[in-house]
Design a protein around this motif. Structure first.
Motif, PDB file in Angstrom:
ATOM      1  N   MET A 152      53.057 -26.573  23.528  1.00 29.62           N
ATOM      2  CA  MET A 152      52.154 -25.775  24.318  1.00 29.62           C
ATOM      3  C   MET A 152      52.698 -25.668  25.734  1.00 29.62           C
ATOM      4  SD  MET A 152      48.533 -27.299  22.904  1.00 29.62           S
ATOM      5  CE  MET A 152      47.616 -26.528  24.199  1.00 29.62           C
ATOM      6  N   ASN A 153      52.721 -24.503  26.276  1.00 29.39           N
ATOM      7  CA  ASN A 153      53.183 -24.260  27.628  1.00 29.39           C
ATOM      8  C   ASN A 153      52.077 -24.631  28.610  1.00 29.39           C
ATOM      9  OD1 ASN A 153      54.625 -23.406  29.812  1.00 29.39           O
ATOM     10  ND2 ASN A 153      54.255 -21.226  29.445  1.00 29.39           N
ATOM     11  N   LEU A 205      46.653 -19.474  23.892  1.00 30.21           N
ATOM     12  CA  LEU A 205      46.878 -20.805  23.331  1.00 30.21           C
ATOM     13  C   LEU A 205      45.587 -21.598  23.237  1.00 30.21           C
ATOM     14  CD1 LEU A 205      50.234 -22.028  24.919  1.00 30.21           C
ATOM     15  CD2 LEU A 205      49.770 -21.413  22.542  1.00 30.21           C
ATOM     16  N   PHE A 219      48.929 -20.254  14.332  1.00 28.50           N
ATOM     17  CA  PHE A 219      49.003 -21.067  15.538  1.00 28.50           C
ATOM     18  C   PHE A 219      50.407 -21.633  15.720  1.00 28.50           C
ATOM     19  CE2 PHE A 219      48.150 -25.078  17.904  1.00 28.50           C
ATOM     20  CZ  PHE A 219      47.751 -24.507  19.087  1.00 28.50           C
ATOM     21  N   CYS A 228      52.839 -21.069  18.939  1.00 29.13           N
ATOM     22  CA  CYS A 228      53.392 -22.214  19.671  1.00 29.13           C
ATOM     23  C   CYS A 228      54.924 -22.159  19.741  1.00 29.13           C
ATOM     24  CB  CYS A 228      52.952 -23.529  19.047  1.00 29.13           C
ATOM     25  SG  CYS A 228      51.227 -23.905  19.389  1.00 29.13           S
ATOM     26  N   HIS A 243      56.115 -20.127  22.717  1.00 27.59           N
ATOM     27  CA  HIS A 243      55.977 -20.731  24.042  1.00 27.59           C
ATOM     28  C   HIS A 243      56.872 -21.900  24.115  1.00 27.59           C
ATOM     29  CE1 HIS A 243      52.963 -17.839  24.305  1.00 27.59           C
ATOM     30  NE2 HIS A 243      52.152 -18.435  25.137  1.00 27.59           N
ATOM     31  N   GLY A 282      44.038 -22.594  19.745  1.00 28.43           N
ATOM     32  CA  GLY A 282      43.930 -24.039  19.547  1.00 28.43           C
ATOM     33  C   GLY A 282      42.521 -24.451  19.161  1.00 28.43           C
TER      34      GLY A 282
END
Length: 111
Positions: A1-2, A65, A104, A108, A111, A69
């Motif tokens: 995750m960024n 995100l 998802f 991810c 990123h 999430g």
């Protein structure tokens, strides 16, 4: 995750957010069977917790995100609850959950 938030705190906040939404849903379901004050208290508690955790998440991560999430976390919570409650999960429902998780994972990877 960024994100500037470490993985564990981010997952913890996503779990709190998803759990808050689930608690609010339970309160809505209970509103047909219990006193309105109790239902409104459960709904308010769930939505307040979800909103506070989501605000904290949005300060450290991008909206897509965070949103995905939370959806993934809710999906896992629902599958865990269904398994615990001995509810049967159809192949179509399981396939949908796998698609949510795969989507998802793809986001991810970007990123």
């Amino acid at each position: 995750m960024n994100t500037s938030l470490a993985l564990f705190p981010a997952l913890f906040l996503m779990t709190i957010t998803a759990s808050g939404y689930a608690l609010a849903t339970i309160g809505m379901k209970l509103s047909t069977q219990s006193p309105p004050a109790l239902s409104f208290a459960i709904i308010g508690l769930g939505l307040t917790g979800a909103a506070l955790a989501e605000i904290a998440l949005l300060r450290h991560a991008s909206l897509p995100l965070v949103y995905l999430g939370i959806v993934v976390t809710e999906t896992l919570l629902v599958l865990a609850y269904a398994s615990w409650a001995h509810s049967s999960i159809s192949l179509t429902q399981m396939g949908g959950a796998v698609l949510v998780l795969a989507g998802f994972a793809l986001v991810c990877l970007e990123h």
